[in-house]
Design a protein around this motif. Structure first.
Motif, mmCIF file in Angstrom:
data_model
loop_
_atom_site.group_PDB
_atom_site.id
_atom_site.type_symbol
_atom_site.label_atom_id
_atom_site.label_comp_id
_atom_site.label_asym_id
_atom_site.label_seq_id
_atom_site.Cartn_x
_atom_site.Cartn_y
_atom_site.Cartn_z
ATOM 1 N N ASP A 47 0.824 -1.199 0.000
ATOM 2 C CA ASP A 47 0.000 0.000 0.000
ATOM 3 C C ASP A 47 0.866 1.261 0.000
ATOM 4 O OD1 ASP A 47 -2.632 1.315 0.255
ATOM 5 O OD2 ASP A 47 -1.794 1.963 2.176
ATOM 6 N N ARG A 77 2.159 1.773 -3.479
ATOM 7 C CA ARG A 77 1.106 2.271 -4.362
ATOM 8 C C ARG A 77 0.903 3.778 -4.184
ATOM 9 N NH1 ARG A 77 -1.475 -2.844 -3.669
ATOM 10 N NH2 ARG A 77 -2.373 -2.115 -1.694
ATOM 11 N N GLN A 78 0.974 4.221 -2.947
ATOM 12 C CA GLN A 78 0.824 5.659 -2.690
ATOM 13 C C GLN A 78 1.990 6.455 -3.283
ATOM 14 O OE1 GLN A 78 0.186 6.449 1.445
ATOM 15 N NE2 GLN A 78 -1.513 4.987 1.627
ATOM 16 N N ALA A 114 3.672 5.596 -5.964
ATOM 17 C CA ALA A 114 3.560 5.552 -7.422
ATOM 18 C C ALA A 114 2.383 6.355 -7.944
ATOM 19 C CB ALA A 114 3.443 4.097 -7.889
ATOM 20 N N ALA A 115 1.469 6.784 -7.086
ATOM 21 C CA ALA A 115 0.284 7.509 -7.548
ATOM 22 C C ALA A 115 0.677 8.892 -8.054
ATOM 23 C CB ALA A 115 -0.734 7.624 -6.419
ATOM 24 N N GLU A 116 -0.047 9.387 -9.064
ATOM 25 C CA GLU A 116 0.210 10.710 -9.625
ATOM 26 C C GLU A 116 -0.171 11.778 -8.601
ATOM 27 O OE1 GLU A 116 1.712 12.907 -12.781
ATOM 28 O OE2 GLU A 116 1.485 10.726 -12.646
#
Length: 256
Positions: free
Chosen positions: A167, A170-171, A173-175
């Protein structure tokens, strides 16, 4: 110490460039600052004393030999000469801890310097002992840094939850969200307002100074007003000119 021997160690005659007379008189003049020690050749004093001892060894009349003077008298002479050398060194390299020797007599100055010489002897002895130890240990080599067999410090990681790590990735890698400019409201005035204003000015007075007309406006309004003025100039509704570099802009209609 035999008083006669001590007197002979202090009262031998000197013939120097800056002084001529007995040694004890030289000491007195120097301690009373009536004679500049910078002008006294201490090497000449030692040479004169050695020559006197040599003359005594050859059996010179009225000249005591080393055995007649005794080791204590010769030692006293060395201490007195050492005191002169220290005084001269203080004059060459003055410091804030220098003794006030103007009020000291020869005996007190000699005792003071004898104590310093004894301290110097102890320090020199300690230095020689350290030099001997260094020589004895010269075949040993020392390694700077940790020993090669020293255990490496372990840095155990705390137990981690794989789902929490995924998680977090993922945060990362988020735009990222676009920055908001809502807190910076900017309302531009309409350019048509200034077009009509400048047309009315040239119609009424045929000539006006742009800087005077926009002096009370904000920077944004002045920029929009300049665009309107350039637009009128491009369409040849008005003429624009300046009397010099960075001079005010003048606008007119027809011939100025």
């Amino acid at each position: 110490m035999d008083p006669a021997s001590a007197s002979a160690a202090r009262t031998f005659e000197l013939d120097l460039a800056a002084f001529e007379g007995p040694f004890d008189l030289l000491l007195t003049l120097v301690l009373k600052e009536e004679l500049e020690l910078m002008d006294v050749e201490v090497a000449g004093i030692v040479t004169a004393f050695v020559e006197r001892l040599a003359a005594g060894a050859k059996g010179g009349a009225g000249v005591p030999s080393v055995s007649e003077l005794g080791l204590e008298a010769c030692g006293e002479f060395l201490v007195l000469v050492a005191s002169l050398l220290e005084l001269k060194a203080h004059e060459l390299f003055p410091d804030g801890d220098a003794l006030e020797l103007a009020e000291l007599d020869a005996g007190r100055a000699a005792a003071e310097l004898a104590e310093r010489l004894e301290s110097y002897r102890r320090i020199k002895g300690a230095a020689l002992w350290l030099a001997e130890r260094l020589e004895q240990e010269s075949d040993r080599y020392f390694r700077v840094g940790p020993a090669p067999l020293a255990p490496r410090p372990s840095r155990p990681l705390a137990p981690q939850d794989p789902a929490a790590l995924a998680d977090a990735f993922r945060q990362l890698a988020a735009e990222p969200a676009s920055p908001s400019l809502e807190h910076l409201p900017m309302k531009l005035p309409s350019i048509s307002i200034f077009l009509e204003r400048f047309r009315a000015l040239v119609a009424r007075s045929r000539r006006f100074v742009f800087d005077e007309e926009v002096a009370e406006l904000s920077r944004i309004e002045q920029a929009v007003a300049l665009l309107a003025l350039m637009e009128l100039g491009k369409d040849e509704e008005i003429q624009l000119g300046q009397s010099g570099h960075l001079e005010p802009i003048v606008a007119w209609r027809g011939t100025a």
